[in-house]
Scaffold this motif. Sequence first.
Motif, PDB file in Angstrom:
ATOM      1  N   ALA A   1      41.877  45.810  43.034  1.00 37.00           N
ATOM      2  CA  ALA A   1      42.650  46.271  41.873  1.00 37.00           C
ATOM      3  C   ALA A   1      43.494  45.131  41.310  1.00 37.00           C
ATOM      4  CB  ALA A   1      43.552  47.434  42.273  1.00 37.00           C
ATOM      5  N   TRP A   2      44.027  44.303  42.190  1.00 41.99           N
ATOM      6  CA  TRP A   2      44.813  43.148  41.725  1.00 41.99           C
ATOM      7  C   TRP A   2      43.937  42.219  40.885  1.00 41.99           C
ATOM      8  CZ3 TRP A   2      48.780  40.652  40.217  1.00 41.99           C
ATOM      9  CH2 TRP A   2      48.850  39.267  40.279  1.00 41.99           C
TER      10      TRP A   2
ATOM     11  N   LEU B   1      43.270  43.741  37.534  1.00 44.79           N
ATOM     12  CA  LEU B   1      44.397  43.527  36.624  1.00 44.79           C
ATOM     13  C   LEU B   1      44.374  42.103  36.073  1.00 44.79           C
ATOM     14  CD1 LEU B   1      46.808  45.265  35.705  1.00 44.79           C
ATOM     15  CD2 LEU B   1      48.187  44.101  37.405  1.00 44.79           C
TER      16      LEU B   1
ATOM     17  N   SER C   1      36.873  41.032  41.969  1.00 44.77           N
ATOM     18  CA  SER C   1      37.243  42.444  42.091  1.00 44.77           C
ATOM     19  C   SER C   1      36.070  43.249  42.646  1.00 44.77           C
ATOM     20  CB  SER C   1      37.653  42.973  40.716  1.00 44.77           C
ATOM     21  OG  SER C   1      37.883  44.350  40.760  1.00 44.77           O
TER      22      SER C   1
ATOM     23  N   ALA D   1      37.165  47.275  35.785  1.00 45.71           N
ATOM     24  CA  ALA D   1      38.562  46.958  36.081  1.00 45.71           C
ATOM     25  C   ALA D   1      39.433  48.203  35.925  1.00 45.71           C
ATOM     26  CB  ALA D   1      39.045  45.845  35.157  1.00 45.71           C
TER      27      ALA D   1
ATOM     28  N   LEU E   1      41.538  50.106  38.929  1.00 49.09           N
ATOM     29  CA  LEU E   1      42.983  50.374  38.860  1.00 49.09           C
ATOM     30  C   LEU E   1      43.280  51.854  39.083  1.00 49.09           C
ATOM     31  CD1 LEU E   1      44.056  48.032  35.940  1.00 49.09           C
ATOM     32  CD2 LEU E   1      44.722  47.877  38.330  1.00 49.09           C
TER      33      LEU E   1
ATOM     34  N   LEU F   1      48.291  56.195  32.314  1.00 49.08           N
ATOM     35  CA  LEU F   1      47.281  55.205  32.696  1.00 49.08           C
ATOM     36  C   LEU F   1      46.065  55.275  31.760  1.00 49.08           C
ATOM     37  CD1 LEU F   1      47.480  53.206  34.996  1.00 49.08           C
ATOM     38  CD2 LEU F   1      46.170  54.754  36.426  1.00 49.08           C
TER      39      LEU F   1
ATOM     40  N   ALA G   1      44.628  52.493  29.183  1.00 50.36           N
ATOM     41  CA  ALA G   1      43.346  51.890  29.558  1.00 50.36           C
ATOM     42  C   ALA G   1      42.255  52.097  28.519  1.00 50.36           C
ATOM     43  CB  ALA G   1      42.887  52.465  30.903  1.00 50.36           C
TER      44      ALA G   1
END
Lengths: 190, 222, 205
Positions: free
Chosen positions: B56-57, B60, B74, B142, B146, C193, C197
Amino acid sequence: MISARGLAKRYGDRRVFTGVDLDLAAGGFLLVTGPNGSGKTTLLRVLAGLAAPSAGELQLPERHTVGYLGHSPNVYRELSALENLTLFGRLYRLPERAERIGMLLERFGLWEMRRDRVSTFSRGMQQRLGLCRVLLHEPSLLLLDEPYNALDAQGAALLDGVFDEPRTWVVATHEPQRVERRATERLAFA
Amino acid sequence: MRLPALATACTGLVGLALALIFFYAPTDADQGFSQRIFYFHVPIALTSYACFGWGAWKALRYLRTRDERADLESYVAIHQGVIFGALTLVTGSIWAKASWGVWWSWSENELVLFLVLFLFYCAYFMLRFSVDAGPARANMSAVYALFGVVLIPVSFLAIRLSQKFIHPVVFNSHGPQMTNAQFFVFCVSFAAVLTLFATLYQVELAGKRLDAHVRELRELLT
Amino acid sequence: MTYAGDVAALARKDLLLELRAKETLPSMLLFVIAALTIFHFALPRGTSHAAALGLLWAALIFTALLGLTRAFVAEREQGMFDALVLAPCDRSAIWLGKALAVLAFLVAAEVVALPAFAAFFSGVDGRTVAAVALADIGIATVGTLFGAMAVAGRARELLLPLLFLPMAIPIVAAGVGGYLWFLAGYDAIFAVLSWAAFEYVVAET
């Protein structure tokens, strides 16, 4: 209006095009030619700001000054011609929406059928409505993908008239005879 | 250069952890020998969280920089996370069989959470396989990654709540009651599994990059 | 207030499309009633209220999935994402407009489904109605975002359930227990979110 250096687009390992250099001044006409599947549509999508280039530098005008008409006429089939244009007129925050919409419908010969659903239109009529939709907000840069598709002689003549307007044009077509003389820049894909 | 060092450290740590687990760790008074699977199960589960967190990092990072490398990183982290997650389910299931005689227990919150996460992250691969490679796919992956890290605590809470609703039992936490010897073995084992993840991550990443490179070269030749 | 105007125009468009095509809502209604009928035969005689209520939640989730699968069909078939994404409105307005339309379909389906459930099985209390209403918000917000992802893929109809169902597990887990605060929190977190997104899902640039 558009400036590109070493522009490339690939999807994963599949290269669509590479090394496109391009300068299109305001009022210019870029003619993109090439057979089916040569990357014309992808280039237009990149130049419209719809697809991100994989490499290279690209300068584009602001989003709200761009108009893009793809393969399909980009209108809702179950809405009427008027409803389609009113929706986009709202989204573009056009002043005097009704007048402008009426004028365009009149010009493209769709006024009589403005309250009919698009699904009852022939393919050529849908293409005319698609043209109304992209012209609605007076874009300064207009990108058209195979715009003569499905248009009859009358529709094609109307489109020829559109090209007389003072805008910047990017047109992709595999039969360039109709617009050849207008082109200020050319890009041929193999 | 980095990879061989990492691989060596990984082999050493895993060897040490295995030796400690089987020959040093005290046998549990209640559960006997089978309790030793704890030293595999919990570190693997924690590493799996680390994988999803790392994925997840990187997701981002991708959305910020649009750097294709972050997308690949990722993806690889989540791939490893799913592998460790599957191992968590398997070791947890074995432990449940040894302790309670059943392969699956809905009252083990963490195990249930891993089932949910396993389902969620398997769909991540379905998403990636169904969309053509490119920025659109990277963006969607992505975003999904997240959502995954946010789903972890939300699911955990929901599972605890439903637990209370379905069987009103108290939760037994087996964290703090470890003896010093047990805690030491646990830490070594956790370090070993984390290093294993780091090694596998680098190996897969190197492989994927090499693969992309070869294809690029082949493309240039044709 | 142009944002609200954009959202209203887009949501209105979706309701109008449904009014014309009459595809999504009738399918959802028939589906949920058929599902409840199946549950009647699936459940043994004299089953507890709790068991039936659990199945109601299952029926509602799958009904919502049916609606979500159809949510972006008009956009996909006509290449409308290209036109909408280029419009100067904030891209999240496209998401919010669609989510509101989906929410309207969900509520409409449940206005029929909940009384039907009460008639077929046992009554529905206020807490359940409140839980369903809160769950709808979560389903519509997350489902609309994932629906936009799914239409970009090749597997489409197949992909959305895989993406969405794991997200729906907490909704059902808390909904069956009637934990309203949890559902409200879920809605808040995932609405924000999804709102942030959506732009990445529909646009490359």
